[in-house]
Design a protein around this motif. Structure first.
Motif, PDB file in Angstrom:
ATOM      1  N   SER A  86       0.835  -1.202   0.000  1.00  0.00           N
ATOM      2  CA  SER A  86       0.000   0.000   0.000  1.00  0.00           C
ATOM      3  C   SER A  86       0.865   1.247   0.000  1.00  0.00           C
ATOM      4  O   SER A  86       0.583   2.219  -0.721  1.00  0.00           O
ATOM      5  CB  SER A  86      -0.910  -0.007   1.233  1.00  0.00           C
ATOM      6  OG  SER A  86      -1.663   1.188   1.314  1.00  0.00           O
ATOM      7  N   LEU A  89       2.393   1.828  -3.499  1.00  0.00           N
ATOM      8  CA  LEU A  89       1.404   2.366  -4.435  1.00  0.00           C
ATOM      9  C   LEU A  89       1.126   3.845  -4.150  1.00  0.00           C
ATOM     10  O   LEU A  89       0.972   4.651  -5.075  1.00  0.00           O
ATOM     11  CB  LEU A  89       0.111   1.558  -4.358  1.00  0.00           C
ATOM     12  CG  LEU A  89       0.206   0.100  -4.836  1.00  0.00           C
ATOM     13  CD1 LEU A  89      -1.098  -0.639  -4.552  1.00  0.00           C
ATOM     14  CD2 LEU A  89       0.534   0.048  -6.320  1.00  0.00           C
ATOM     15  N   SER A  90       1.085   4.193  -2.868  1.00  0.00           N
ATOM     16  CA  SER A  90       0.856   5.591  -2.497  1.00  0.00           C
ATOM     17  C   SER A  90       2.023   6.464  -2.937  1.00  0.00           C
ATOM     18  O   SER A  90       1.823   7.589  -3.416  1.00  0.00           O
ATOM     19  CB  SER A  90       0.659   5.706  -0.981  1.00  0.00           C
ATOM     20  OG  SER A  90      -0.526   5.058  -0.575  1.00  0.00           O
ATOM     21  N   GLY A  92       3.938   6.017  -5.516  1.00  0.00           N
ATOM     22  CA  GLY A  92       3.822   6.215  -6.953  1.00  0.00           C
ATOM     23  C   GLY A  92       2.775   7.250  -7.314  1.00  0.00           C
ATOM     24  O   GLY A  92       2.979   8.070  -8.226  1.00  0.00           O
ATOM     25  N   ARG A  93       1.668   7.233  -6.598  1.00  0.00           N
ATOM     26  CA  ARG A  93       0.594   8.195  -6.869  1.00  0.00           C
ATOM     27  C   ARG A  93       1.032   9.617  -6.538  1.00  0.00           C
ATOM     28  O   ARG A  93       0.787  10.556  -7.306  1.00  0.00           O
ATOM     29  CB  ARG A  93      -0.649   7.802  -6.059  1.00  0.00           C
ATOM     30  CG  ARG A  93      -1.776   8.803  -6.122  1.00  0.00           C
ATOM     31  CD  ARG A  93      -3.050   8.255  -5.475  1.00  0.00           C
ATOM     32  NE  ARG A  93      -2.795   7.560  -4.244  1.00  0.00           N
ATOM     33  CZ  ARG A  93      -2.503   8.157  -3.075  1.00  0.00           C
ATOM     34  NH1 ARG A  93      -2.408   9.472  -3.029  1.00  0.00           N
ATOM     35  NH2 ARG A  93      -2.322   7.447  -1.974  1.00  0.00           N
ATOM     36  N   ILE A  94       1.682   9.789  -5.392  1.00  0.00           N
ATOM     37  CA  ILE A  94       2.146  11.121  -4.993  1.00  0.00           C
ATOM     38  C   ILE A  94       3.243  11.606  -5.934  1.00  0.00           C
ATOM     39  O   ILE A  94       3.277  12.779  -6.332  1.00  0.00           O
ATOM     40  CB  ILE A  94       2.655  11.085  -3.535  1.00  0.00           C
ATOM     41  CG1 ILE A  94       1.509  10.737  -2.584  1.00  0.00           C
ATOM     42  CG2 ILE A  94       3.277  12.429  -3.152  1.00  0.00           C
ATOM     43  CD1 ILE A  94       1.954  10.427  -1.169  1.00  0.00           C
ATOM     44  N   GLN A  96       3.666  10.812  -9.048  1.00  0.00           N
ATOM     45  CA  GLN A  96       3.063  11.184 -10.324  1.00  0.00           C
ATOM     46  C   GLN A  96       2.392  12.550 -10.224  1.00  0.00           C
ATOM     47  O   GLN A  96       2.455  13.360 -11.158  1.00  0.00           O
ATOM     48  CB  GLN A  96       2.041  10.135 -10.757  1.00  0.00           C
ATOM     49  CG  GLN A  96       1.477  10.367 -12.158  1.00  0.00           C
ATOM     50  CD  GLN A  96       2.564  10.372 -13.223  1.00  0.00           C
ATOM     51  OE1 GLN A  96       3.346   9.426 -13.315  1.00  0.00           O
ATOM     52  NE2 GLN A  96       2.603  11.427 -14.037  1.00  0.00           N
ATOM     53  N   ALA A  97       1.776  12.820  -9.076  1.00  0.00           N
ATOM     54  CA  ALA A  97       1.132  14.128  -8.881  1.00  0.00           C
ATOM     55  C   ALA A  97       2.170  15.241  -8.910  1.00  0.00           C
ATOM     56  O   ALA A  97       1.929  16.323  -9.474  1.00  0.00           O
ATOM     57  CB  ALA A  97       0.372  14.141  -7.557  1.00  0.00           C
ATOM     58  N   THR A 123       9.679   8.998 -13.538  1.00  0.00           N
ATOM     59  CA  THR A 123       9.434   8.862 -12.111  1.00  0.00           C
ATOM     60  C   THR A 123      10.242   9.939 -11.398  1.00  0.00           C
ATOM     61  O   THR A 123      11.136  10.559 -11.993  1.00  0.00           O
ATOM     62  CB  THR A 123       9.863   7.470 -11.606  1.00  0.00           C
ATOM     63  OG1 THR A 123       9.637   7.388 -10.190  1.00  0.00           O
ATOM     64  CG2 THR A 123      11.349   7.222 -11.873  1.00  0.00           C
ATOM     65  N   THR A 156       3.954   7.166   4.458  1.00  0.00           N
ATOM     66  CA  THR A 156       2.515   7.070   4.675  1.00  0.00           C
ATOM     67  C   THR A 156       2.270   6.506   6.064  1.00  0.00           C
ATOM     68  O   THR A 156       3.055   5.704   6.571  1.00  0.00           O
ATOM     69  CB  THR A 156       1.851   6.150   3.633  1.00  0.00           C
ATOM     70  OG1 THR A 156       2.418   4.832   3.707  1.00  0.00           O
ATOM     71  CG2 THR A 156       2.054   6.696   2.231  1.00  0.00           C
ATOM     72  N   GLU A 196       1.673  11.254   4.276  1.00  0.00           N
ATOM     73  CA  GLU A 196       0.303  11.128   3.784  1.00  0.00           C
ATOM     74  C   GLU A 196      -0.512  10.295   4.762  1.00  0.00           C
ATOM     75  O   GLU A 196      -0.064   9.240   5.223  1.00  0.00           O
ATOM     76  CB  GLU A 196       0.240  10.468   2.405  1.00  0.00           C
ATOM     77  CG  GLU A 196      -1.200  10.423   1.892  1.00  0.00           C
ATOM     78  CD  GLU A 196      -1.378   9.602   0.616  1.00  0.00           C
ATOM     79  OE1 GLU A 196      -1.888  10.156  -0.368  1.00  0.00           O
ATOM     80  OE2 GLU A 196      -1.016   8.417   0.623  1.00  0.00           O
ATOM     81  N   HIS A 201      -5.782  10.570   2.620  1.00  0.00           N
ATOM     82  CA  HIS A 201      -4.798  11.104   1.673  1.00  0.00           C
ATOM     83  C   HIS A 201      -4.402  12.559   1.966  1.00  0.00           C
ATOM     84  O   HIS A 201      -3.841  13.238   1.108  1.00  0.00           O
ATOM     85  CB  HIS A 201      -5.295  10.986   0.228  1.00  0.00           C
ATOM     86  CG  HIS A 201      -5.774   9.612  -0.117  1.00  0.00           C
ATOM     87  ND1 HIS A 201      -4.983   8.498   0.018  1.00  0.00           N
ATOM     88  CD2 HIS A 201      -6.974   9.169  -0.570  1.00  0.00           C
ATOM     89  CE1 HIS A 201      -5.672   7.427  -0.339  1.00  0.00           C
ATOM     90  NE2 HIS A 201      -6.881   7.798  -0.698  1.00  0.00           N
TER      91      HIS A 201
END
Length: 278
Positions: A86, A89-90, A92-94, A96-97, A123, A156, A196, A201
């Protein structure tokens, strides 16, 4: 007229047979998390900042046995693996943002690019090396801020930990430790911790600036790493610093090898944690 007991029993609807054994299904899913995490022989060639900031990473004997090469038992639980996944994955999302917001330095993700048929995938993550002492890790990104490139670390956590950090106004010392190592290697006077909240989030940011306490601690750490690495080069096994039933030893991946390795021939103190000097 009231029904007889026999009539009441006969009139009750029969319980439906269980369509699926829910307990067994959960057990199967959990077993999948750790299915590929069997014990295996591993030889460490470098110190890892993420391990130094956590549990057995403070033990000089662990690093000696890791450099020597031994069977590592991950001791992972299904919850632990799910939690790490988890977090990844978090991240990667942050990341990308931050790329989409154009506030982070983009690096080519070679593995993802290959999987994408050669079309470039970017990345924020990048490799960090140090020769003496040997250290290798991954930086979560370089923040582009007011013409500066600031090393950042993403973590996170659940709401309880997140709220504590926000209310206390202090990040976890173990997270600062990891960031300070990267800052020293890259010669960066300022770093950023980004937290995070896993539940909603929400983000929390802690700028970290090198001061005399941080500088003294990280310099001392590098001296300790050189001493530990030197003990391995000279084949001087460190003595045990903990009881075998201690928290440090219970979760150590090379506990079995440590128990069989003998008493040790040199005394090296455990790594000084940043929390001990703050």
């Amino acid at each position: 007229m009231t029904k007889s007991l026999l009539q009441e029993i006969m009139s009750k609807p029969k319980a439906k047979p269980e369509i699926i054994d829910t307990k067994l299904l959960i057990e199967k899913i959990n077993s999948g998390y750790i299915a590929k995490r069997e014990p295996k022989h591993t030889v460490k060639k470098t110190f890892a900042p993420s391990q130094l900031a956590w549990s057995h990473g403070e033990c000089p004997r662990y690093w000696y046995l890791a450099f020597e090469g031994n069977v590592f038992d991950s001791n992972d639980t299904p919850y632990g693996v799910a939690n790490m996944t988890s977090g990844t994955l978090s991240h990667g999302r942050i990341q990308q943002a931050m790329l989409d917001a154009e506030i982070a330095v983009p690096f080519v993700d070679e593995e993802a690019t290959k999987k994408n048929g050669g079309e470039t995938v970017y990345t924020t993550e990048f490799k960090i090396f140090n020769d003496n002492p040997p250290i290798f890790g991954y930086g979560d990104g370089l923040l582009k801020w007011e013409e500066e490139e600031i090393i950042l670390e993403i973590k996170t956590m659940n709401s309880e930990g997140f709220d504590y950090a926000r209310n206390s106004g202090k990040p976890r010392a173990s997270h600062v430790m990891q960031l300070l190592i990267y800052m020293k290697i890259l010669n960066k006077p300022v770093g950023v911790l980004i937290y995070e909240n896993k539940n909603n989030h929400e983000l929390l940011v802690f700028p970290i600036e090198v001061n005399d306490v941080y500088k003294q601690w990280v310099n001392g750490l590098f001296d300790w790493l050189k001493e530990v690495r030197g003990s391995w080069k000279n084949k001087n096994l460190p003595e045990k610093n903990y009881r075998s039933n201690s928290k440090i030893c219970k979760g150590c991946p090379v506990k079995a090898a440590c128990d069989e390795a003998g008493p040790g021939v040199i005394k090296i103190k455990s790594m000084e944690k940043l929390s001990e000097v703050l």
